[in-house]
Design a protein around this motif. Sequence first.
Motif, PDB file in Angstrom:
ATOM      1  N   TYR A   1       0.749  -1.517   0.327  1.00  0.00           N
ATOM      2  CA  TYR A   1      -0.366  -0.442   0.060  1.00  0.00           C
ATOM      3  C   TYR A   1       0.757   1.289  -0.403  1.00  0.00           C
ATOM      4  O   TYR A   1       1.803   1.451   1.165  1.00  0.00           O
ATOM      5  CB  TYR A   1      -1.042   0.090   1.022  1.00  0.00           C
ATOM      6  CG  TYR A   1      -1.753   1.093   1.508  1.00  0.00           C
ATOM      7  CD1 TYR A   1      -2.487   1.721   0.848  1.00  0.00           C
ATOM      8  CD2 TYR A   1      -0.981   1.388   3.307  1.00  0.00           C
ATOM      9  CE1 TYR A   1      -2.991   3.662   1.166  1.00  0.00           C
ATOM     10  CE2 TYR A   1      -2.317   3.289   3.260  1.00  0.00           C
ATOM     11  CZ  TYR A   1      -2.973   3.216   2.417  1.00  0.00           C
ATOM     12  OH  TYR A   1      -3.744   4.795   2.207  1.00  0.00           O
TER      13      TYR A   1
ATOM     14  N   PHE B   1       5.465  10.588   3.795  1.00  0.00           N
ATOM     15  CA  PHE B   1       6.337   9.381   4.253  1.00  0.00           C
ATOM     16  C   PHE B   1       6.933   8.955   5.361  1.00  0.00           C
ATOM     17  O   PHE B   1       6.810  10.451   6.748  1.00  0.00           O
ATOM     18  CB  PHE B   1       7.333  10.075   3.279  1.00  0.00           C
ATOM     19  CG  PHE B   1       7.974   8.407   2.957  1.00  0.00           C
ATOM     20  CD1 PHE B   1       7.743   6.886   3.066  1.00  0.00           C
ATOM     21  CD2 PHE B   1       9.570   8.658   3.410  1.00  0.00           C
ATOM     22  CE1 PHE B   1       8.589   6.097   2.600  1.00  0.00           C
ATOM     23  CE2 PHE B   1       9.887   7.682   3.620  1.00  0.00           C
ATOM     24  CZ  PHE B   1       9.251   6.752   3.106  1.00  0.00           C
TER      25      PHE B   1
ATOM     26  N   LEU C   1       9.308   7.401   6.889  1.00  0.00           N
ATOM     27  CA  LEU C   1      10.079   7.115   7.124  1.00  0.00           C
ATOM     28  C   LEU C   1      11.269   8.589   6.923  1.00  0.00           C
ATOM     29  O   LEU C   1      12.168   8.571   6.074  1.00  0.00           O
ATOM     30  CB  LEU C   1      11.204   5.876   6.529  1.00  0.00           C
ATOM     31  CG  LEU C   1       9.955   4.300   6.712  1.00  0.00           C
ATOM     32  CD1 LEU C   1      10.497   3.536   5.274  1.00  0.00           C
ATOM     33  CD2 LEU C   1      10.020   4.013   8.779  1.00  0.00           C
TER      34      LEU C   1
ATOM     35  N   VAL D   1      15.071  -0.663   4.597  1.00  0.00           N
ATOM     36  CA  VAL D   1      14.232  -0.797   6.244  1.00  0.00           C
ATOM     37  C   VAL D   1      13.008  -1.917   5.439  1.00  0.00           C
ATOM     38  O   VAL D   1      12.057  -2.783   6.130  1.00  0.00           O
ATOM     39  CB  VAL D   1      13.902   0.071   6.413  1.00  0.00           C
ATOM     40  CG1 VAL D   1      13.358  -0.215   7.708  1.00  0.00           C
ATOM     41  CG2 VAL D   1      15.645   0.199   7.582  1.00  0.00           C
ATOM     42  N   THR D   2      12.368  -1.451   4.611  1.00  0.00           N
ATOM     43  CA  THR D   2      10.590  -1.706   4.573  1.00  0.00           C
ATOM     44  C   THR D   2      10.676  -2.798   3.781  1.00  0.00           C
ATOM     45  O   THR D   2      10.585  -3.964   4.009  1.00  0.00           O
ATOM     46  CB  THR D   2       9.778  -1.003   3.197  1.00  0.00           C
ATOM     47  OG1 THR D   2      10.290   0.975   3.831  1.00  0.00           O
ATOM     48  CG2 THR D   2       8.476  -0.879   3.147  1.00  0.00           C
TER      49      THR D   2
ATOM     50  N   VAL E   1       9.229   2.224  -1.805  1.00  0.00           N
ATOM     51  CA  VAL E   1       8.713   1.486  -1.003  1.00  0.00           C
ATOM     52  C   VAL E   1       7.880   0.299  -1.329  1.00  0.00           C
ATOM     53  O   VAL E   1       7.555   0.185  -0.619  1.00  0.00           O
ATOM     54  CB  VAL E   1       8.536   2.401   0.838  1.00  0.00           C
ATOM     55  CG1 VAL E   1       8.360   1.571   1.312  1.00  0.00           C
ATOM     56  CG2 VAL E   1      10.134   2.884   0.712  1.00  0.00           C
TER      57      VAL E   1
ATOM     58  N   ALA F   1       8.708  -5.114  -2.080  1.00  0.00           N
ATOM     59  CA  ALA F   1       8.945  -6.532  -1.668  1.00  0.00           C
ATOM     60  C   ALA F   1       8.217  -7.354  -2.734  1.00  0.00           C
ATOM     61  O   ALA F   1       8.254  -8.683  -2.885  1.00  0.00           O
ATOM     62  CB  ALA F   1       7.780  -6.640  -0.548  1.00  0.00           C
TER      63      ALA F   1
END
Lengths: 262, 304
Positions: free
Chosen positions: B86, B92, B94, B105-106, B153, B157
């Motif tokens: 999402y 933001f 971070l 990190v994400t 970000v 993933a």
Amino acid sequence: MSTGTEGIERKPLPFHRAVWTLFLVQLSNWRWSWRGMVITGMVAPILTLAAMGVFAKESGGQSVQQVFVGSLTLALLFETQNKVAANFAFMKFNDAFAFYAALPVRPQAFIVATAAAFTLLALPALVCTTLFGVLILGLNVSLSPLAVPVLLAVVLPFVGYGAWLGSRANSPEEAGSLSLLSVLAMVSLGPVAIPAHLLPDFMVWIGWANPAFYASSLLRQVFFGPVGGTTAVYFGVLLGYLLLMWVLSSKRIAGFGGTAES
Amino acid sequence: MGDGQVVYEISGVTKRFAGAERAANEDISFTIEQGEFFGMLGSNGAGKTTLIKQMVGLLKSNSGTIRLYGKDVLADPVFTSMRVSYMPQTAFALNSLTAAEAIYVTAHLRGLGRGEARRRRDALIERLDIGAMRNKAARRMSGGERRLLQLAVALVADLPVLILDEPTNELDPARRRMVWDLLRELNHEQGQTIVLITHNALEAEQVIERVGILREGGLVAVGRPAELKSGLAKTLSVHLTLREGMAAELPDYLLVQSRHRGKVVAQVSRTDVARLTADLDLDEVLEFRLQSKTLEEVYFEYGN
């Protein structure tokens, strides 16, 4: 590329590794907070210590000790409660909670990481105020081995209160003002920086409801003794306060990785 | 179009905030299939962001259900967060980190190992051409830079479902085009299901397969852009630029919408198109453009 129904192979980060990663993220707040730390976490307590110490010396050793632990409490309040309130208010109004909530991370990991990071960030102010206190007031300090658990018992409720305050505020500005007011009220109400015998009775009574009173008393006990039954009771009071703040803060950031905000 | 497998099944969803005069959204029902590129259009306050927050599991609905791959989004937050990425609309989270740190990190918090997180970070930085801001703190970035970082970000993933709230806001035209190209690539080549909110209907039209239009909390239209256009397709838009000083009489069957300094925008019935080209003196016209309805016009029709 996974399609979801088969389930993706990847697993969420284990709790302890999530805490560590989030701890590093929260620790990075040092990049913007160090100037504030110098002013509110070091200069303000040292000035308080110097100004009040002059008068306290005339009232005897107990008063000097009280000014010392009161200044330490002030430094810790600024560095933990005040900073966490600002951090949480910022996150609330920048949708940062939504960002974290959309990650496969438990909210408890975030709370633990925040508490650990801001406790560590408070240490320079604590050490600096202690050193100046010893130098300016000429105090003879004998640190108890209980210093570390007591420090955690003092700091964590402040962190929890800051989290609750910041997540409740209607704007970051409001959080800043309310937090500053809280810091000043907590240092003023009760025998925190001023000995009980110099305060009117009602102020001493109000102090029993003030976590900063228990914090400064515990600090006095670990720095100057004696450590005994009162230490355990005050320790318990602060843990109870911490528990209350944990429940309230968790509710405020509900939706973060679990129970959705309604 | 999707491959038939339902990713999101939204049934009778209503969200009402305490103290609000009307529901943020009411009785919303639609489905999104695997591999679809779904757009949400609607004016400010139409309830789009609230709806996608419900879809991500950040807001609890007052009634109705939202199922992701058949599971209630709130029943198992980890199931949802391991499948849906999402990108929020606002600033933001971070901010204390640099771009490289925030992406890494994400990725790590989403369960990628350190090596894989680094590899994905570097690939995204290159793909989004944000190497120059790699070591820049997020809090010091411009709005457009921060938007690209948010997108990186959200993409890091490589999850099956991407939900993006106004991903091209504040970006310059070149970067907007790059982002649309990237999203098209992720959708077409990797099969990612993409749900996005945008106000840029003209650009979105190039990539969106299906669109939902919200108005005052209600879903007033949902379908493929061509289907929605066909419902309004009794007329075509005519754009004319006349020679300077020319006071041309325009045929009376043209419905003129605006006329300013020789530029004319009008509507013409499909049945009148043939005689329009005959009736106009094209020597006196510098520009003559005939156009079917755009997604933006569909949005204006349904959303306002």
